[in-house]
Each structure stands twice: as structure tokens, then as C-alpha cells.
Write an enzyme that holds these catalytic residues in place. Sequence first.
Site, PDB file in Angstrom:
ATOM      1  CG  ASP A  41      -2.018  -0.966   1.207  1.00  0.00           C
ATOM      2  OD1 ASP A  41      -2.305  -1.484   0.111  1.00  0.00           O
ATOM      3  OD2 ASP A  41      -2.618  -1.223   2.268  1.00  0.00           O
ATOM      4  CE  LYS A  63      -7.702  -1.082  -1.913  1.00  0.00           C
ATOM      5  NZ  LYS A  63      -6.599  -2.036  -2.173  1.00  0.00           N
ATOM      6  CG  MET A 178     -10.748   5.767   6.053  1.00  0.00           C
ATOM      7  SD  MET A 178     -11.286   4.257   5.204  1.00  0.00           S
ATOM      8  CE  MET A 178     -12.137   3.397   6.545  1.00  0.00           C
TER       9      MET A 178
END
Length: 253
Positions: A41, A63, A178
Amino acid sequence: MPDADPATGFVSLVSAGPGDPELLTLKAVNRLALADVVLFDDLASGPVLDHVNPKAELISVGKRAGRPSARQEHVNMQLVSHAQMGRRVVRLKSGDSGIFGRLEEELIALTEAGIPFEIIPGVTSASAAAAAAGIPLTRRLTARRLQFVTGADVTGQLPDDINWTAIADPKVTTVVFMGQRSFPELAKGLRAHGLPGSTPALFAEAVGHPHQRLLRTTVEELARMLQDAQVTQPGLILYGPLAFSESEKTLIK
């Protein structure tokens, strides 16, 4: 890491922690050193990759919200494909992969393909942020419960099935992953369900990286700060009976 079977290979799903290479576990370092291929990642790159076998193939599959990203189906396909070549594969994921890390999709793909695997846990960014701020996540008398929630559904919006009673509980430490974009809306719901706007909050940005930023504030003030803010770094939000007072609100260098 067991010897890879030429017919099935082997996959280690390795949690890299928040980004500080000193927070890697010994088992994570071992698997990186033995890997034939590492799919990593964005947030699990940088100095962490210094521990990778120099002969290993490195493949970025990160991502990031609002940026071109590898599709999860493509990541799953690569994991299976490299393993079926008899390779020792490391899927390097940031934080702890079991916490909002899309681990389940990869486990399903490996299981359906008959690929043996192991999961190596790591330090979650919530633990790292609290440690960097010098506070505990739980408190014996005032925060006997800890909850991790996501501030975004699959569309990037605030989830519509929130348990408001749980996340507005003033005696709980809540960590929002998030949630930078949705926190102003979330904060309105929290106040509407009884959580005081003066509830202590910690905003942690780029945890474990050299440009880490920690801000001690309140739920109300943080919502105001994030109302029109540009999100450029990964961050998370902690709120509840954190171990600091109103007089201690400050930017932590």
C-alpha cells in the site's frame, strides 16, 4: 514463513503499522526479508520497504481517496497469480490490516483459490496516535470502552446506519477512521444525540510519518476546522474522555 509449495505458493498478509519502521513487528520484518514478491500500500511504503529482500519484486497496489488507485479485484488477482507460481508473497498493508483494511476481500480470494496464508497483525494508527499524544485509549474510571468506527461508507459518504447512541456515549473513547471529510456532519449528529461540543478530541494526521501532526481540540472546534479543509494526508479522529483538560488544547510538535 513456510516454504512455498510450487503448486500453491504462500501468502503472508503483513500489517506494517502506521508508517514508522520501528513499529514493525519482528515477524513482519522476517516475512519481508523472505518474500519473493511484495504487494504494498502507499501508506506502507517508504523506509518500511528497506526491510524487503533485495531480490524481491515490488508492486505498488495502494488505494487513496480521490486518486487513481488499484482496483481491489486486481489486487486479489495478483495475490492469487503470484502464489500459484509457487512464490512467497507478502501483501503489505498499513496499520493493522484487520481494522478497515479490506482484509476480508483478500482472504476470500485466497481461500477460494486454495492458497495457504497467514495474517500478521500490526500496530494500528489509533494506538500510535494515542501514544504519540501521550494519552491512553482507555481510562479506568471514565472510559471503560473503546470503539473503532468508520466515517465513510463505500461511496465515501457518512454511513446512514450509524448507531448514534453508541458513538455519542460520553464515557467511551471513539476513534473515527477515514472521517476527515464527513466529521462536520458527524459532529452535528453527535451533538443532536447528546454529546457536548466541548468533548475533548484529538486530530491525528500522517501518524507515524516524519510530517505527523497532532492537534488537541474539541469536537465542536474540530468540526469547524474540517468544514472546508482540503484533505491531503491520511488522518483519524479520537474523541471522548481523553486524558487532557481544556487548558491543554495545543498543537503537539
